[in-house]
Design an enzyme around this catalytic site. Structure first.
Site, PDB file in Angstrom:
ATOM      1  N   HIS A  15     -20.345  16.257  18.425  1.00 49.08           N
ATOM      2  CA  HIS A  15     -21.653  16.029  17.807  1.00 49.08           C
ATOM      3  C   HIS A  15     -22.111  14.571  17.947  1.00 49.08           C
ATOM      4  O   HIS A  15     -23.017  14.141  17.241  1.00 49.08           O
ATOM      5  CB  HIS A  15     -21.610  16.439  16.332  1.00 49.08           C
ATOM      6  N   CYS A  67      -2.729 -13.328  -4.328  1.00 49.60           N
ATOM      7  CA  CYS A  67      -2.383 -14.643  -4.858  1.00 49.60           C
ATOM      8  C   CYS A  67      -1.054 -14.474  -5.580  1.00 49.60           C
ATOM      9  O   CYS A  67      -0.880 -13.541  -6.368  1.00 49.60           O
ATOM     10  CB  CYS A  67      -3.358 -15.244  -5.877  1.00 49.60           C
ATOM     11  N   GLU A  95      -5.165  -2.225  10.966  1.00 46.63           N
ATOM     12  CA  GLU A  95      -4.720  -3.216   9.996  1.00 46.63           C
ATOM     13  C   GLU A  95      -3.816  -4.276  10.627  1.00 46.63           C
ATOM     14  O   GLU A  95      -3.927  -5.453  10.308  1.00 46.63           O
ATOM     15  CB  GLU A  95      -3.963  -2.450   8.904  1.00 46.63           C
ATOM     16  N   TRP A 147      -5.172 -16.042  -1.755  1.00 48.32           N
ATOM     17  CA  TRP A 147      -6.035 -15.172  -0.944  1.00 48.32           C
ATOM     18  C   TRP A 147      -7.443 -15.460  -1.447  1.00 48.32           C
ATOM     19  O   TRP A 147      -7.769 -15.149  -2.592  1.00 48.32           O
ATOM     20  CB  TRP A 147      -5.656 -13.710  -1.155  1.00 48.32           C
ATOM     21  N   LYS A 168      -3.724   2.235   9.736  1.00 49.90           N
ATOM     22  CA  LYS A 168      -2.505   1.455   9.984  1.00 49.90           C
ATOM     23  C   LYS A 168      -2.643   0.688  11.287  1.00 49.90           C
ATOM     24  O   LYS A 168      -2.256  -0.465  11.388  1.00 49.90           O
ATOM     25  CB  LYS A 168      -1.324   2.423  10.033  1.00 49.90           C
ATOM     26  N   GLU A 184      -5.328   7.889   8.197  1.00 51.16           N
ATOM     27  CA  GLU A 184      -4.259   6.958   7.837  1.00 51.16           C
ATOM     28  C   GLU A 184      -3.704   6.280   9.094  1.00 51.16           C
ATOM     29  O   GLU A 184      -3.415   5.078   9.089  1.00 51.16           O
ATOM     30  CB  GLU A 184      -3.162   7.710   7.056  1.00 51.16           C
ATOM     31  N   LYS A 238      -1.347  -7.997   0.052  1.00 50.53           N
ATOM     32  CA  LYS A 238      -0.699  -6.745  -0.355  1.00 50.53           C
ATOM     33  C   LYS A 238      -1.402  -6.055  -1.522  1.00 50.53           C
ATOM     34  O   LYS A 238      -1.640  -4.865  -1.477  1.00 50.53           O
ATOM     35  CB  LYS A 238       0.765  -7.042  -0.701  1.00 50.53           C
ATOM     36  N   ASN A 240      -4.398 -16.245 -10.676  1.00 49.90           N
ATOM     37  CA  ASN A 240      -4.627 -15.047  -9.868  1.00 49.90           C
ATOM     38  C   ASN A 240      -5.599 -14.182 -10.651  1.00 49.90           C
ATOM     39  O   ASN A 240      -5.310 -13.814 -11.786  1.00 49.90           O
ATOM     40  CB  ASN A 240      -3.293 -14.312  -9.651  1.00 49.90           C
ATOM     41  N   GLY A 241      -6.733 -13.882 -10.066  1.00 48.83           N
ATOM     42  CA  GLY A 241      -7.724 -13.072 -10.785  1.00 48.83           C
ATOM     43  C   GLY A 241      -9.106 -13.626 -10.489  1.00 48.83           C
ATOM     44  O   GLY A 241      -9.279 -14.454  -9.593  1.00 48.83           O
ATOM     45  N   ARG A 272       1.359 -11.589  -1.010  1.00 47.16           N
ATOM     46  CA  ARG A 272       0.257 -11.381  -1.951  1.00 47.16           C
ATOM     47  C   ARG A 272      -0.985 -12.178  -1.566  1.00 47.16           C
ATOM     48  O   ARG A 272      -2.039 -12.023  -2.181  1.00 47.16           O
ATOM     49  CB  ARG A 272       0.690 -11.802  -3.358  1.00 47.16           C
TER      50      ARG A 272
HETATM   51  C1  AGP Z   1      -2.244   0.020   3.312  1.00 45.43           C
HETATM   52  O1  AGP Z   1      -1.603  -0.156   4.515  1.00 45.43           O
HETATM   53  C2  AGP Z   1      -3.194  -1.027   2.949  1.00 45.43           C
HETATM   54  N1  AGP Z   1      -2.612  -2.322   2.953  1.00 45.43           N
HETATM   55  C3  AGP Z   1      -4.132  -0.777   1.793  1.00 45.43           C
HETATM   56  O2  AGP Z   1      -5.099   0.114   2.260  1.00 45.43           O
HETATM   57  C4  AGP Z   1      -3.546  -0.230   0.471  1.00 45.43           C
HETATM   58  O3  AGP Z   1      -3.064   1.068   0.669  1.00 45.43           O
HETATM   59  C5  AGP Z   1      -4.636  -0.251  -0.607  1.00 45.43           C
HETATM   60  O4  AGP Z   1      -5.091  -1.559  -0.786  1.00 45.43           O
HETATM   61  C6  AGP Z   1      -4.182   0.333  -1.915  1.00 45.43           C
HETATM   62  O5  AGP Z   1      -3.103  -0.356  -2.448  1.00 45.43           O
HETATM   63  P1  AGP Z   1      -2.258   0.271  -3.618  1.00 45.43           P
HETATM   64  O6  AGP Z   1      -1.554   1.473  -3.073  1.00 45.43           O
HETATM   65  O7  AGP Z   1      -1.304  -0.823  -4.017  1.00 45.43           O
HETATM   66  O8  AGP Z   1      -3.206   0.630  -4.705  1.00 45.43           O
END
Ligand code: AGP
Length: 601
Positions: free
Chosen positions: A498, A2, A482, A74, A479, A475, A596, A100-101, A27
């Site tokens: 396994h 947000c 996502e 969001w 990615k 990772e 984000k 936001n919160g 955001r």
């Molecule tokens: C990463 O590509 C993601 N968007 C997400 O997993 C992110 O790394 C995670 O939410 C943690 O965010 P931060 O590094 O701002 O704490």
């Protein structure tokens, strides 16, 4: 999660608010809205589900005023609908709130308001704040907001307008970021510098529990804050010549990687200078364990980092999702070094884990990108990542700098223990060479695009690796899923036989991470098992590795010190994910359902 922006001054607020919201959309981007106080001191609100650009198309004619607030959402409480979009108003339509919160006692307050005859129109927690402010009998707007906030529990970054208090915005922060921007005869409120950086870099960072009253003449805060100039390049918030922030941020990595290392490597003693740790060598030696906490990609890099620490410092080190840690009543030990990792420094799960550790007397350091963020402030010291603002939801350059932050820390912890000067010097040299090697990986972009086009056709993929390679695979899968929305599952290569081998078929590709280490030949065994079952293979590896006769699509990153290989092997996975999402025509910077900064639990 947000975005909030507010403006008060001589200019027409909506264009500035819209511009700010467009920059804050990363955001949260499921709905957006604006509220303005007109020159006749009437409150007007426009809001709807969808993107900011759709809101612009629906702005009513003559929608203007010199005081206004905006929000990009969001969804947490209630789906992304027009009614649930912010700003929320009170029953009289004279108060507007953007927030936001999360309010923890929203249901209780909603019930209380409803019992008092208030009709709540949305599903949101935020709406109660608007009603509480509207019902307050306090004299000033700041007092009204303070009284309302006295009744709610939870987190907020918020901005409030009131038709009875023209030319004023009241802002408040508790757990969700909020800043004020000081212009020339005008003032801004924002959840993030991105919204206002083109207009001002003189800002006030509000603290938790602080309220501010903002008019075009200036501001006052309950904490008595003064404004400070911040050093930031507004171009960092623009895509420039690139078609997306993600691509821009991937390509920036040689430069941003050099930045986190700058001034921190010591060639002479093969160690690092990390003044921000605020730790004596004696204290650094005393730790018997390291526990790394982060979420999502930060957690996966945390796994790479824990591996590095264990290898270089020979201290047991383990990474755990910060989102799980707090809920199992963790044992916090005095001789454990806790490391919180976060790009945004706002991730609530990570922040709460830090607070839990501190409550139990533990020592936490932060590997954080955003300077002065909540996590950075909550930690006892740390290493700033200096990746610059990261706007794309998919984290890339911050991930790389997290790894490098861990390398710096591991070297420091290693050299106060048994890591030899020779090994220290070897790693310092290896780190110095990394930015150039990252640049070499980026040169393989076109080839990676061809491979990604093929991978994008598959509904489901495996990403596998062993030991050093496994967190890289995790990772890489994260990615890929996502932004391509394909099912990408990471597995330890050794575990395939396994069970998951049952899924291998010609339509299920496997991306295999094979560092040039002593497990390379074992990885070849896994390749053979997959090839024998007709599974297509993409292998990300290094020049020294002999893959035997297995039929694979091979991508080499440069040779490196073995401990540093994970980060070089991660870079092609960023590009594969990016190119696959591009091939599938997705909105790369704003993937569906995500945001984000995750400031909810
Ligand atoms: C990463 O590509 C993601 N968007 C997400 O997993 C992110 O790394 C995670 O939410 C943690 O965010 P931060 O590094 O701002 O704490």
């Amino acid at each position: 999660m947000c975005g909030i922006v507010g403006y008060v001054g001589p200019q027409d607020a909506p264009p500035l608010l819209i511009e700010g919201l467009a920059r804050l959309e990363y955001r949260g981007y499921d709905s957006a809205g604006l509220a303005v106080l007109t020159d006749r001191d009437k409150l007007r609100v426009v809001k709807q589900a969808g993107r900011v650009r759709e809101l612009v198309e629906h702005l009513p004619p003559g929608f203007g005023g010199h005081t206004g607030i905006g929000h990009t959402r969001w969804a947490t409480h209630g789906p992304a609908t027009d009614v649930n979009a912010h700003p929320h108003t009170d029953a009289t339509g004279r108060v507007a709130v953007v927030h936001n919160g999360i309010l923890d006692n929203a249901y209780e307050l909603r019930a209380r308001l409803a019992a008092d005859g208030v009709e709540l129109v949305s599903d949101t927690d935020t709406e109660v704040i608007a009603h509480l402010v509207g019902r307050s009998q306090a004299a000033t707007l700041q007092e009204k907001v303070a009284e309302a906030l006295g009744q709610v529990h939870g987190t907020w970054g918020l901005a409030v307008l009131h038709a009875d208090h023209p030319g004023e915005i009241v802002a408040a922060r508790n757990g969700s970021p909020l800043i004020l921007g000081v212009g020339n005869g005008e003032m801004y409120v924002a959840s993030d510098l991105a919204a206002i950086v083109r207009h001002t870099t003189t800002v006030v960072l509000l603290d938790d529990g602080e309220l501010a009253s903002v008019t075009e003449r200036g501001f006052s805060t309950t904490g008595g804050k003064a404004a400070a100039e911040i050093d930031v390049d507004p171009a960092a918030y623009e895509t420039g010549e690139h078609e997306s922030f993600m691509l821009k941020e991937i390509l920036e990595q040689p430069e941003t990687a050099a930045r986190v290392l700058q001034g921190r490597l010591d060639d002479r003693f093969g160690t690092t200078h990390l003044g921000g740790l605020e730790m004596t060598p004696h204290e650094s030696r005393a730790f018997r364990r390291v526990k790394v906490l982060g979420c999502g990609s930060a957690y996966y890099v945390g796994e790479m980092g824990a591996g590095l620490i264990e290898e270089l410092a020979r201290i047991p080190a383990h990474a755990e999702p910060a989102s799980e840690f707090r809920y199992r009543n963790p044992i916090v030990e005095r001789d454990t070094l806790y490391v919180a990792v976060s790009q945004s420094g706002e991730t609530l799960d990570t922040l709460l884990a830090v607070e839990e550790i501190k409550r139990k007397g533990g020592r936490v350091i932060g590997l954080v990108n955003v300077v002065g963020s909540a996590i950075a402030r909550a930690c006892d010291g740390g290493i700033y990542l200096h990746a610059g603002p990261e706007v794309a939801v998919a984290s890339t350059k911050a991930v790389t700098n997290m790894f490098l932050g861990f390398a710096l820390l591991a070297l420091h912890l290693g050299r106060v223990r048994d890591l030899s000067v020779a090994d220290g010097k070897r790693l310092v040299k290896g780190l110095e060479e990394l930015p150039e090697k990252i640049a070499e990986v980026l040169e393989t972009q076109d080839r990676l695009a061809e491979v990604a086009d093929e991978l994008a056709k598959a509904e489901s993929l495996f990403f596998i690796g062993r030991v050093r390679g496994y967190p890289v695979a995790r990772e890489g899968a994260q990615k890929f899923k996502e932004i391509s929305y394909r099912h990408a599952e990471a597995y330890p290569a050794s575990e395939l036989k396994h069970g998951p081998l049952a899924l291998i078929s010609p339509t299920m590709p496997t991306v295999v991470i094979v560092p040039d280490d002593d497990l390379a030949s074992r990885n070849v065994g896994a390749l053979e098992e997959i090839a024998a079952r007709g599974g297509p293979l993409v292998v990300i590896t290094q020049p020294g590795v002999d893959l035997g006769g297995v039929q694979v699509t091979r991508i080499d990153v440069p040779a490196s010190e073995v401990e540093l290989a994970p980060i070089l092997l991660t870079i092609p996975l960023q590009l594969l994910a990016y190119q696959a999402a591009l091939a599938l025509g997705h909105d790369i910077d704003k993937p569906r359902n995500l945001a984000k900064s995750v400031t909810v639990e």
